[in-house]
Design a protein around this motif. Structure first.
Motif, PDB file in Angstrom:
ATOM      1  N   VAL A  16       0.690  -1.031  -0.239  1.00  0.00           N
ATOM      2  CA  VAL A  16      -0.081   0.004   0.128  1.00  0.00           C
ATOM      3  C   VAL A  16       0.469   1.132  -0.135  1.00  0.00           C
ATOM      4  O   VAL A  16       1.905   1.418   0.692  1.00  0.00           O
ATOM      5  N   GLY A  17       0.547   1.782  -0.835  1.00  0.00           N
ATOM      6  CA  GLY A  17       1.595   3.415  -0.913  1.00  0.00           C
ATOM      7  C   GLY A  17       0.717   4.281  -0.327  1.00  0.00           C
ATOM      8  O   GLY A  17      -0.369   4.179   0.225  1.00  0.00           O
ATOM      9  N   VAL A  18       1.781   5.174   0.453  1.00  0.00           N
ATOM     10  CA  VAL A  18       1.765   6.625   1.472  1.00  0.00           C
ATOM     11  C   VAL A  18       0.351   7.398   0.411  1.00  0.00           C
ATOM     12  O   VAL A  18      -0.004   8.382   1.321  1.00  0.00           O
ATOM     13  N   GLU A  19       0.146   6.784  -0.767  1.00  0.00           N
ATOM     14  CA  GLU A  19      -1.187   7.334  -1.192  1.00  0.00           C
ATOM     15  C   GLU A  19      -2.329   6.671  -0.910  1.00  0.00           C
ATOM     16  O   GLU A  19      -3.884   7.654  -1.716  1.00  0.00           O
ATOM     17  N   LEU A  27      11.277  -7.488  -5.538  1.00  0.00           N
ATOM     18  CA  LEU A  27      12.424  -6.906  -4.371  1.00  0.00           C
ATOM     19  C   LEU A  27      13.095  -6.196  -4.332  1.00  0.00           C
ATOM     20  O   LEU A  27      12.924  -4.765  -3.515  1.00  0.00           O
ATOM     21  N   LEU A  28      13.588  -5.976  -6.128  1.00  0.00           N
ATOM     22  CA  LEU A  28      13.765  -4.472  -5.933  1.00  0.00           C
ATOM     23  C   LEU A  28      13.291  -3.238  -5.984  1.00  0.00           C
ATOM     24  O   LEU A  28      13.597  -2.412  -4.984  1.00  0.00           O
ATOM     25  N   ASP A  29      12.157  -3.208  -6.384  1.00  0.00           N
ATOM     26  CA  ASP A  29      11.459  -2.832  -6.565  1.00  0.00           C
ATOM     27  C   ASP A  29      10.806  -1.425  -5.383  1.00  0.00           C
ATOM     28  O   ASP A  29      10.870  -0.266  -5.086  1.00  0.00           O
ATOM     29  N   VAL A  30      10.426  -2.374  -4.290  1.00  0.00           N
ATOM     30  CA  VAL A  30       9.675  -1.888  -3.250  1.00  0.00           C
ATOM     31  C   VAL A  30      10.798  -1.588  -2.434  1.00  0.00           C
ATOM     32  O   VAL A  30      11.001  -1.056  -1.799  1.00  0.00           O
ATOM     33  N   LEU A  31      12.448  -1.884  -2.799  1.00  0.00           N
ATOM     34  CA  LEU A  31      13.015  -2.054  -1.496  1.00  0.00           C
ATOM     35  C   LEU A  31      13.417  -0.231  -2.436  1.00  0.00           C
ATOM     36  O   LEU A  31      13.887   0.909  -1.299  1.00  0.00           O
ATOM     37  N   PHE A  32      14.456   0.041  -3.209  1.00  0.00           N
ATOM     38  CA  PHE A  32      13.882   1.108  -3.916  1.00  0.00           C
ATOM     39  C   PHE A  32      13.132   2.277  -4.046  1.00  0.00           C
ATOM     40  O   PHE A  32      13.620   3.786  -3.463  1.00  0.00           O
ATOM     41  N   GLY A  33      11.650   1.629  -3.445  1.00  0.00           N
ATOM     42  CA  GLY A  33      10.856   2.869  -2.900  1.00  0.00           C
ATOM     43  C   GLY A  33      10.000   2.913  -1.722  1.00  0.00           C
ATOM     44  O   GLY A  33       8.989   2.930  -1.502  1.00  0.00           O
ATOM     45  N   ALA A  34      11.333   2.533  -0.719  1.00  0.00           N
ATOM     46  CA  ALA A  34      10.259   2.123   0.524  1.00  0.00           C
ATOM     47  C   ALA A  34      10.106   2.964   0.744  1.00  0.00           C
ATOM     48  O   ALA A  34       9.206   3.045   1.793  1.00  0.00           O
ATOM     49  N   ASP A  35      10.203   4.437   0.496  1.00  0.00           N
ATOM     50  CA  ASP A  35      10.152   4.885   1.115  1.00  0.00           C
ATOM     51  C   ASP A  35       8.491   5.682   0.498  1.00  0.00           C
ATOM     52  O   ASP A  35       8.513   7.166   0.870  1.00  0.00           O
ATOM     53  N   ALA A  36       8.482   5.538  -0.447  1.00  0.00           N
ATOM     54  CA  ALA A  36       6.593   5.586  -0.401  1.00  0.00           C
ATOM     55  C   ALA A  36       6.254   4.837  -0.331  1.00  0.00           C
ATOM     56  O   ALA A  36       4.540   4.516  -1.302  1.00  0.00           O
ATOM     57  N   VAL A  37       6.002   3.565   0.335  1.00  0.00           N
ATOM     58  CA  VAL A  37       4.834   2.842   0.491  1.00  0.00           C
ATOM     59  C   VAL A  37       5.164   2.634   1.589  1.00  0.00           C
ATOM     60  O   VAL A  37       5.674   2.717   2.969  1.00  0.00           O
TER      61      VAL A  37
END
Length: 558
Positions: A16-19, A27-37
């Motif tokens: 679930v994203g911050v919005e 796995l790679l995308d969830v870590l790269f975008g961890a601040d937006a999750v």
């Protein structure tokens, strides 16, 4: 290989994203975008620690290293997300270094044993991985499927339940594997539950996945232990490590070789059996055999509170992991979560390493005092020699980070007193219920039977307690606001208690007014409804001291 089988880039992690948007990612995308999750959107609460421990945390720890000082931890936290340099390291780790080891159906399948087969040649339905679905001896009351039914799991879901099984699988008899010299008569016995099944999990959470990862990252001056490797890099362990490879069918009883080994501990030997269906590649059958057995929950375990024993028996540790109590909300166990110091004399509880560290980080100004800290607790209750799952414990709550300060306990004391007040009022209601049953000619409810008024009362005040904890996160040092909050809490408790008491009094028969006499501890005691109500209101006044001098609320008269 299809993209769904590649855990690095395939869409298998629901988030679930911050919005508030929902999606599945790799796995790679969830870590790269961890601040937006904002959070992981997993099928069951017990899957959160499985995914964090088995994959996300060890990847971050191994690729980036542990922070050596609180200041280094604070620098990472202030970034709000992984830096470009850290992303390069993560990309290298999940690419050239170990990317090929995060595939479900390869020559070296992730968290599995390639070619694993049972001694009897049989496979089991994929439902064996899911505790809530009937399989073997584990037959949940409301399962929609039986062991004879097929459950086709997409590769992503199969990966999630694979991780869950390594952490939470039931104990007792397991299928013997070809190549396992310890299997006898086609099976292995004496298997314990998965490592997480042996304690109550406590996980601090933040506003984003990135903050949650950091809150679950320990600060260690020496970093990771020499030779400590996760399960996908087991071949890099030193030859002196006397343990079986998790990529083979043999297993061993052993201690954890370090933090990475502990987090990715392979408590089972598993093989997912893919099959082509009209809906694409699915996992319908599995092989689940005995895996490594953790000799003892190590003291460096991050995600549990402890029961401390001042004088342990010979051969027993002074601290043992603590389980959650089924049927209780997380805030009712705050006494254990906020136990920041070992008992000086006698036995007692001791909170988790990560919660203690969170308080230290606030004390060293690496965390803001109004930080929106959350706590997730979960666990499984096993029955019949731990071979079946009887119940699940799962809850989350806000927690004022200032309550974790070891040397400044004013807020912690106030919160624990609020919890104690709720518990005392609940017990007073149960006492009223027991006295009214006696006055009506009956007997008090046995401890383990029937619905108690205390349960209804605690449920009624549950939301208000969570609002209180969330509000106290921003209280700063406003002692007047704290006092007003405590007065409001007492009003909440009294109103809920009086509603419950009025219902109990309205339900008693007329004969309860006259009552009856019983012998209690050799003395004759008169039980009648008016006396029971008067005693209850006296107890209520003794508990809610801030309201003791106030005008009685409507309906309070006995």
């Amino acid at each position: 290989m299809g993209p769904d089988e590649d855990l690095v880039r395939g869409a298998w992690l629901p988030v679930v994203g911050v919005e508030g948007e929902r999606r599945e990612t790799g796995l790679l995308d969830v870590l790269f975008g961890a601040d937006a999750v904002r959070r992981l959107d997993l099928p069951v609460p017990t899957m959160l620690p499985a995914v964090l421990r088995q994959v996300l945390l060890p990847v971050v720890f191994d690729a980036l290293g542990l922070p050596r000082t609180r200041g280094e931890w604070g620098e990472r936290f202030a970034q709000g997300g992984f830096s470009d340099q850290e992303k390069e390291k993560l990309a290298d780790y999940l690419g050239p270094r170990y990317g090929d080891r995060f595939r479900l159906f390869s020559e070296r399948p992730f968290a599995q044993v390639a070619g694993l087969s049972a001694l009897n040649g049989e496979t089991k339905p994929s439902t064996l991985l899911i505790p809530s679905v009937a399989s073997g001896n584990n037959v949940p009351l409301f399962s929609a499927l039986s062991e004879a039914d097929h459950l086709d799991l997409p590769p992503g879901q199969a990966a999630l339940w694979l991780l869950h099984a390594h952490c939470w699988d039931t104990a007792a008899i397991k299928t013997g594997a070809v190549g396992d010299g310890q299997a006898k008569n086609g099976k292995t016995t004496g298997n314990p539950t998965g490592p997480l099944g042996q304690f109550g999990v406590i996980m601090p959470t933040g506003r984003t996945l990135y903050e949650t990862l950091l809150l679950n990252t320990p600060v260690r001056a020496d970093g990771l232990a020499a030779g400590d490797r996760p399960q996908w890099a087991w071949d890099e362990r030193p030859d002196s490590a006397a343990a079986k490879s998790p990529a083979g069918p043999e297993w061993s009883v052993r201690p954890a070789g370090g933090l990475l080994d502990l987090l990715t501990f392979q408590s089972r030997r598993i093989r997912l059996m893919p099959a082509e269906t009209e809906n694409g590649l699915r996992v319908r059958q599995v092989v689940v055999c005995a895996g490594d057995r953790l000799a003892l929950t190590p003291q460096e375990e991050l995600h549990t509170a402890w029961n401390h024993t001042a004088k342990p028996k010979a051969g027993q540790p002074a601290r043992r992991p603590r389980r959650h109590t089924p049927g209780r909300a997380a805030w009712q166990g705050l006494g254990a979560l906020l136990a920041l110091a070992l008992p000086l004399d006698g036995d007692g509880v001791y909170t988790s390493q990560l919660l203690r560290q969170t308080g230290e980080l606030l004390d060293y100004r690496q965390l803001p005092g109004d930080f929106a800290l959350g706590v997730e607790v979960c666990g499984l209750e096993y029955g019949n020699q731990s071979a079946v799952v009887e119940n699940a414990v799962a809850d989350s709550m806000p927690l004022p980070v200032a309550s974790l300060l070891a040397d400044d306990d004013w807020l912690r004391t106030a919160i624990l007193e609020c919890v104690e007040q709720a518990d005392r009022v609940a017990r007073a209601l149960d006492g009223l219920h027991a006295d009214l049953r006696r006055a009506s000619g009956g007997e008090p409810l046995p401890r383990d039977k029937g619905e108690r008024p205390s349960a209804r009362f605690l449920h009624a005040v549950d939301g208000r307690m969570r609002r209180l904890l969330a509000g106290l996160r921003t209280i700063g040092e406003d002692y007047d606001m704290l006092e007003r909050a405590r007065e409001a809490w007492e009003v909440t408790l009294r109103r809920a208690a009086l509603r419950e008491a009025d219902g109990l009094l309205a339900a008693v028969p007329p004969r309860a007014v006259v009552g009856r006499t019983e012998k209690v501890n050799g003395k004759e005691v008169v039980f009648r409804s008016g006396k029971a109500a008067g005693l209850f209101h006296k107890k209520l006044g003794d508990i809610l001291t801030r309201l003791a001098d106030a005008v009685p609320a409507e309906g309070e008269a006995a």
